[in-house]
Design a protein around this motif. Structure first.
Motif, PDB file in Angstrom:
ATOM      1  N   ARG A 245       8.002 -32.049   7.837  1.00 30.05           N
ATOM      2  CA  ARG A 245       6.969 -31.575   8.753  1.00 30.05           C
ATOM      3  C   ARG A 245       5.559 -31.878   8.279  1.00 30.05           C
ATOM      4  N   ALA A 246       5.423 -32.570   7.165  1.00 29.27           N
ATOM      5  CA  ALA A 246       4.086 -32.799   6.615  1.00 29.27           C
ATOM      6  C   ALA A 246       3.201 -33.546   7.600  1.00 29.27           C
ATOM      7  N   ALA A 247       3.757 -34.508   8.314  1.00 28.19           N
ATOM      8  CA  ALA A 247       2.933 -35.305   9.217  1.00 28.19           C
ATOM      9  C   ALA A 247       2.369 -34.454  10.353  1.00 28.19           C
ATOM     10  N   CYS A 248       3.216 -33.620  10.975  1.00 29.02           N
ATOM     11  CA  CYS A 248       2.714 -32.785  12.080  1.00 29.02           C
ATOM     12  C   CYS A 248       1.747 -31.714  11.576  1.00 29.02           C
ATOM     13  N   GLU A 249       2.049 -31.133  10.422  1.00 26.10           N
ATOM     14  CA  GLU A 249       1.133 -30.130   9.871  1.00 26.10           C
ATOM     15  C   GLU A 249      -0.239 -30.748   9.612  1.00 26.10           C
ATOM     16  N   GLN A 250      -0.258 -31.931   9.020  1.00 33.29           N
ATOM     17  CA  GLN A 250      -1.534 -32.588   8.749  1.00 33.29           C
ATOM     18  C   GLN A 250      -2.222 -33.037  10.035  1.00 33.29           C
ATOM     19  N   ALA A 251      -1.456 -33.506  10.998  1.00 32.66           N
ATOM     20  CA  ALA A 251      -2.049 -33.941  12.266  1.00 32.66           C
ATOM     21  C   ALA A 251      -2.765 -32.793  12.954  1.00 32.66           C
ATOM     22  N   HIS A 252      -2.154 -31.621  12.966  1.00 34.13           N
ATOM     23  CA  HIS A 252      -2.786 -30.468  13.612  1.00 34.13           C
ATOM     24  C   HIS A 252      -4.032 -30.016  12.844  1.00 34.13           C
ATOM     25  N   ARG A 253      -3.996 -30.068  11.517  1.00 32.63           N
ATOM     26  CA  ARG A 253      -5.194 -29.724  10.737  1.00 32.63           C
ATOM     27  C   ARG A 253      -6.330 -30.710  11.025  1.00 32.63           C
ATOM     28  N   PHE A 254      -5.986 -31.974  11.116  1.00 34.32           N
ATOM     29  CA  PHE A 254      -6.974 -33.008  11.420  1.00 34.32           C
ATOM     30  C   PHE A 254      -7.560 -32.793  12.815  1.00 34.32           C
ATOM     31  N   ALA A 255      -6.706 -32.439  13.777  1.00 34.75           N
ATOM     32  CA  ALA A 255      -7.181 -32.199  15.140  1.00 34.75           C
ATOM     33  C   ALA A 255      -8.120 -30.993  15.197  1.00 34.75           C
ATOM     34  N   ARG A 256      -7.815 -29.940  14.429  1.00 34.03           N
ATOM     35  CA  ARG A 256      -8.706 -28.777  14.412  1.00 34.03           C
ATOM     36  C   ARG A 256     -10.056 -29.140  13.792  1.00 34.03           C
ATOM     37  N   ARG A 257     -10.032 -29.919  12.734  1.00 33.50           N
ATOM     38  CA  ARG A 257     -11.279 -30.393  12.122  1.00 33.50           C
ATOM     39  C   ARG A 257     -12.075 -31.223  13.118  1.00 33.50           C
ATOM     40  N   ALA A 258     -11.401 -32.078  13.860  1.00 29.01           N
ATOM     41  CA  ALA A 258     -12.069 -32.916  14.853  1.00 29.01           C
ATOM     42  C   ALA A 258     -12.705 -32.067  15.953  1.00 29.01           C
ATOM     43  N   ALA A 259     -12.001 -31.047  16.405  1.00 26.44           N
ATOM     44  CA  ALA A 259     -12.540 -30.187  17.458  1.00 26.44           C
ATOM     45  C   ALA A 259     -13.842 -29.534  17.024  1.00 26.44           C
ATOM     46  N   ASP A 260     -13.948 -29.166  15.755  1.00 29.72           N
ATOM     47  CA  ASP A 260     -15.185 -28.574  15.238  1.00 29.72           C
ATOM     48  C   ASP A 260     -16.357 -29.547  15.318  1.00 29.72           C
ATOM     49  N   LEU A 261     -16.046 -30.845  15.354  1.00 30.99           N
ATOM     50  CA  LEU A 261     -17.081 -31.880  15.385  1.00 30.99           C
ATOM     51  C   LEU A 261     -17.210 -32.524  16.764  1.00 30.99           C
ATOM     52  N   ASP A 262     -16.575 -31.925  17.757  1.00 33.71           N
ATOM     53  CA  ASP A 262     -16.583 -32.473  19.116  1.00 33.71           C
ATOM     54  C   ASP A 262     -15.984 -33.873  19.187  1.00 33.71           C
ATOM     55  N   VAL A 263     -15.003 -34.121  18.356  1.00 25.48           N
ATOM     56  CA  VAL A 263     -14.247 -35.372  18.392  1.00 25.48           C
ATOM     57  C   VAL A 263     -12.870 -35.055  18.957  1.00 25.48           C
ATOM     58  N   ARG A 264     -12.386 -35.904  19.855  1.00 27.46           N
ATOM     59  CA  ARG A 264     -11.084 -35.653  20.475  1.00 27.46           C
ATOM     60  C   ARG A 264      -9.973 -36.264  19.631  1.00 27.46           C
ATOM     61  N   VAL A 265      -9.086 -35.414  19.127  1.00 24.52           N
ATOM     62  CA  VAL A 265      -7.849 -35.857  18.463  1.00 24.52           C
ATOM     63  C   VAL A 265      -6.707 -35.093  19.103  1.00 24.52           C
ATOM     64  N   ASP A 266      -5.848 -35.779  19.825  1.00 25.73           N
ATOM     65  CA  ASP A 266      -4.661 -35.173  20.427  1.00 25.73           C
ATOM     66  C   ASP A 266      -3.468 -35.404  19.510  1.00 25.73           C
ATOM     67  N   VAL A 267      -2.594 -34.410  19.438  1.00 25.56           N
ATOM     68  CA  VAL A 267      -1.388 -34.512  18.625  1.00 25.56           C
ATOM     69  C   VAL A 267      -0.189 -34.672  19.551  1.00 25.56           C
ATOM     70  N   LEU A 268       0.636 -35.667  19.261  1.00 22.03           N
ATOM     71  CA  LEU A 268       1.822 -35.945  20.079  1.00 22.03           C
ATOM     72  C   LEU A 268       3.070 -35.866  19.204  1.00 22.03           C
ATOM     73  N   PRO A 269       3.705 -34.678  19.115  1.00 20.00           N
ATOM     74  CA  PRO A 269       4.963 -34.570  18.358  1.00 20.00           C
ATOM     75  C   PRO A 269       6.074 -35.325  19.078  1.00 20.00           C
ATOM     76  N   GLN A 270       6.949 -35.968  18.300  1.00 19.29           N
ATOM     77  CA  GLN A 270       8.079 -36.707  18.868  1.00 19.29           C
ATOM     78  C   GLN A 270       9.344 -36.412  18.087  1.00 19.29           C
ATOM     79  N   ASP A 271      10.436 -36.253  18.803  1.00 20.42           N
ATOM     80  CA  ASP A 271      11.732 -36.037  18.179  1.00 20.42           C
ATOM     81  C   ASP A 271      12.319 -37.391  17.786  1.00 20.42           C
ATOM     82  N   LEU A 272      11.600 -38.069  16.898  1.00 21.51           N
ATOM     83  CA  LEU A 272      11.981 -39.378  16.389  1.00 21.51           C
ATOM     84  C   LEU A 272      11.755 -39.372  14.881  1.00 21.51           C
TER      85      LEU A 272
END
Length: 305
Positions: A245-272
């Motif tokens: 789960r490291a990739a999704c955990e890091q992706a969500h942390r990165f997206a939250r950091r981006a939101a604080d800076l008004d940068v759009r980062v969407d997270v797309l989890p995949q069952d792959l």
């Protein structure tokens, strides 16, 4: 060790990252043209498409890229693809990297660029991202020759390549070096290294030590999380929902950091799996459709096919 323990997850993650793309030697250093339907399996089923191979953007044998060009009457938007391989392996010609993507996007009028870069231990991740930037600057200088729309470029990387793409997209300084402030977006396929300082401060696979060393200043310099700034282009972070789960955990942390800076980062989890996230992209699926929707969004009104 119990199944699912952090140690087991770390060993498995190390294997996935290190084995994501196996290294194969670079071929001829002079550009060669491979026409559709001839000797290039990549062009099968894409009438008229052709490939310019081993275009040099620097003096090192690894500083080469392949350019896949569609049949088009106007300048084509460009997807720049950066391979993975734990920063120490990988190749632009790996069979799991390009074929599905080419069959999907070339008929839609996109051009694709698949680039090599110098590898650890001969180059650090910062050197590598500057290689990608140098390749991007080179293609922008010659965009007119290849009928590429230099104002409509999207970056795409897998695994270690996703880290390099995220770092380039996050940093205005690095984008400036690449003359790449017109990059419209970035697609990040299953990186677990958005926040390098966070990774290095906890138990981690040895491959991270080989890539990032022991200096905290180097960790920060190579961290997309630390270098992210306002004005960065939109990003789509794809992550595996498997037991690692490291990739999704890091992706969500990165997206939250981006939101604080008004940068759009969407997270797309995949069952792959880590490998499937790369290899299945381009196959008919809701996953490919979601990537296409992101491309349509970031290129809307800017020459999208």
């Amino acid at each position: 060790m119990k199944p699912g323990s952090k140690t087991i997850r770390g060993v498995a993650l190390a294997c996935l990252l290190a084995c994501a793309v196996s290294f194969s030697p670079v071929g001829a250093v002079q550009p060669t043209v491979v026409m559709s339907g001839a000797t290039s399996a990549i062009a099968t089923g894409v009438p008229g498409a052709h490939v310019l191979r081993d275009i040099a953007y620097g003096d090192h044998p690894r500083q080469r890229f392949d350019l896949y060009l569609p049949v088009t009457t106007r300048r084509a938007p460009l997807i720049v693809i950066v391979h993975g391989g734990a920063w120490a392996n990988g190749d632009k010609n790996h069979p799991g990297l390009i074929p599905e993507k080419a069959r999907h996007w070339l008929p839609r009028g996109y051009a694709l660029l698949s680039t090599n870069y110098r590898l650890v231990p001969d180059a650090s991740p910062l050197d590598q991202v500057r290689d990608v930037a140098q390749a991007l600057a080179h293609v922008k200088r010659h965009a007119g020759d290849w009928k590429i729309d230099a104002d409509n470029i999207v970056l795409l990387g897998h695994s270690a390549g996703a880290h390099l793409v995220a770092l380039l997209a996050a940093s205005p300084d690095l984008r400036g070096e690449a003359q790449a402030n017109s990059v419209r977006g970035a697609i990040l396929l299953d990186s677990a290294a958005y926040d390098v300082q966070h990774v290095m401060g906890k138990p981690h696979p040895a491959l991270y030590d080989r890539a990032f060393g022991s200096d905290p200043d180097d960790w920060r310099a190579a961290s997309p999380f630390a270098r992210l700034s306002r004005g960065a282009p939109p990003m789509l972070a794809v992550c595996s929902t498997g037991h690692l789960r490291a990739a999704c955990e890091q992706a969500h942390r990165f997206a939250r950091r981006a939101a604080d800076l008004d940068v759009r980062v969407d997270v797309l989890p995949q069952d792959l799996s880590h490998m499937e996230i790369n290899r299945h992209l381009g196959r008919p699926s809701s996953y490919t459709e979601r990537i296409d929707a992101f491309l349509d969004h970031v290129l809307a009104g800017r020459g999208a096919p």
